[in-house]
Scaffold this motif. Sequence first.
Motif, short mmCIF file in Angstrom:
data_model
loop_
_atom_site.label_atom_id
_atom_site.label_comp_id
_atom_site.label_asym_id
_atom_site.label_seq_id
_atom_site.Cartn_x
_atom_site.Cartn_y
_atom_site.Cartn_z
N PRO A 1 -11.04 -102.48 14.49
CA PRO A 1 -11.81 -103.03 15.62
C PRO A 1 -12.86 -102.10 16.23
O PRO A 1 -13.82 -102.57 16.83
N LYS A 2 -12.71 -100.78 16.06
CA LYS A 2 -13.67 -99.86 16.67
C LYS A 2 -14.79 -99.45 15.72
O LYS A 2 -15.63 -98.63 16.07
N VAL A 3 -14.81 -100.03 14.54
CA VAL A 3 -15.91 -99.80 13.60
C VAL A 3 -17.09 -100.69 13.99
O VAL A 3 -16.91 -101.89 14.22
N ASN A 4 -18.27 -100.12 14.08
CA ASN A 4 -19.48 -100.90 14.39
C ASN A 4 -19.96 -101.56 13.09
O ASN A 4 -20.64 -100.93 12.29
N ALA A 5 -19.56 -102.79 12.86
CA ALA A 5 -19.81 -103.45 11.58
C ALA A 5 -20.75 -104.64 11.73
O ALA A 5 -20.73 -105.35 12.73
N VAL A 6 -21.58 -104.84 10.70
CA VAL A 6 -22.46 -106.00 10.63
C VAL A 6 -22.24 -106.70 9.29
O VAL A 6 -21.79 -106.08 8.32
N LEU A 7 -22.55 -107.97 9.25
CA LEU A 7 -22.46 -108.74 8.02
C LEU A 7 -23.84 -108.91 7.41
O LEU A 7 -24.73 -109.49 8.05
N VAL A 8 -24.03 -108.38 6.22
CA VAL A 8 -25.24 -108.63 5.43
C VAL A 8 -24.75 -109.12 4.07
O VAL A 8 -24.42 -108.32 3.18
N GLU A 9 -24.65 -110.42 3.92
CA GLU A 9 -24.07 -110.98 2.70
C GLU A 9 -24.92 -110.63 1.49
O GLU A 9 -26.15 -110.62 1.55
N ASN A 10 -24.26 -110.33 0.39
CA ASN A 10 -24.95 -109.96 -0.84
C ASN A 10 -25.87 -111.08 -1.34
O ASN A 10 -25.71 -112.26 -0.99
N ALA A 11 -26.79 -110.70 -2.19
CA ALA A 11 -27.75 -111.65 -2.75
C ALA A 11 -28.20 -111.14 -4.11
O ALA A 11 -27.86 -110.04 -4.53
N GLU B 1 -30.71 -120.80 -3.76
CA GLU B 1 -31.96 -120.75 -3.00
C GLU B 1 -31.71 -120.69 -1.49
O GLU B 1 -32.41 -120.00 -0.76
N THR B 2 -30.70 -121.40 -1.01
CA THR B 2 -30.48 -121.48 0.43
C THR B 2 -29.62 -120.34 0.98
O THR B 2 -29.72 -120.00 2.17
N ARG B 3 -28.80 -119.70 0.13
CA ARG B 3 -27.86 -118.72 0.65
C ARG B 3 -27.93 -117.34 0.00
O ARG B 3 -27.71 -116.33 0.68
#
Length: 382
Positions: free
Chosen positions: A177-187, A359-361
């Motif tokens: 919970p104390k990790v500053n995390a973001v979601l950048v989904e692979n592509a 194309e969309t995701r």
Amino acid sequence: MTTLRTQDEKGLPNPTTEPNGIKILHVCETAKGGIATYLRIMHHATSNEFEHHVVLPEHHRKELQDLERTTTFLSETRSLIRLFKFLSATWRASREQAPDIFFFHSSFALAALACSRFRLKRQPMIYCPHGWAALQFPDHSLKRKTVSFVEYRLSKLADVVINISGHEQGFCRQRYPKVNAVLVENAVESREAMILSSPIQKLENHLNILFVGRLDRQKGFDILLLAFKDARNARPDLHLHVVGESVLANPGSDGNTEETPGVTFYGWKSPTEVQSFINDSDIVVVPSRWEGFGLVVAEAYRSGTPVLVSDRCALPELVIPNRTGWVIPFDQRKWSESLARLKKSELAEMQHCCTSLYETRFHSSRFGRELDILFRQLLERK
């Protein structure tokens, strides 16, 4: 923790004038497979203002031929000597390149992250686990608890942690919970205009199944091979094409796979060659035991090829059941039954839905925009 959004979703400003030559040093204890693909996509998808430099093993250098700025270290096997050489190469690249941002990839790079943070307290640092190591072990096991303890504390040293899938982000929110995390989904990038022809024969009386990746325990190739043998007894028209080799010492396959009827091994191939294999296959299979994302799924969709994946980690969230493929429990009998039920005509009907989902995701332009925003935000805090 936060979830990174694109400019379109949040209306974030995109400055028209940016400084040139912002250096990002990518630190990789290993680069073969998914990490190399990740770096190639990032190199092409992010803004030209960012220069990508990489620390990686010498014998993985050919995986990133597009990236000329590399610092390599020599060592074939994981050991304390390899770790020392890895850390030395990281420090050397740090002195020579003077990067604006450090970007550490996968679990073993956490050692370099910890050392770099001790030496450079204010330098912006990113960590991407490419699949949290703790997820490899059974819940509540001693190994999982030990790995989680180390992984959590070292991950907190990064200014931001990038999760590559919703599953990874959810695990991080709950356990770290104390990790500053973001979601950048692979592509994955768009298909190249020039498409090579693969050795796969596209015949009406053959159903071509493709596996791409390391022949290691993580990827579940041992289960796939046994399941395929059973399925082919009932369906002699099935043919399994295998692109990849074992990277770790114990591939987890059963005996001499080279002599398995209906199975053809091709070894490692270039990204363009892999694309041609996917184009000529009826379905791509991903039977992994654990997977941070599963890039080959997005690559399959890019070519309009449906997938058959295991029900582990991030893989189920990548599939629209009965439209882009199926999710199968990680069980040899279930996989054998599913392979035997495949219909060439049904797979062909899924092609449009697969390309639409890509194309969309999963298009690399979205991936590049999100990373550009993240890099700029880190530099603003510096």
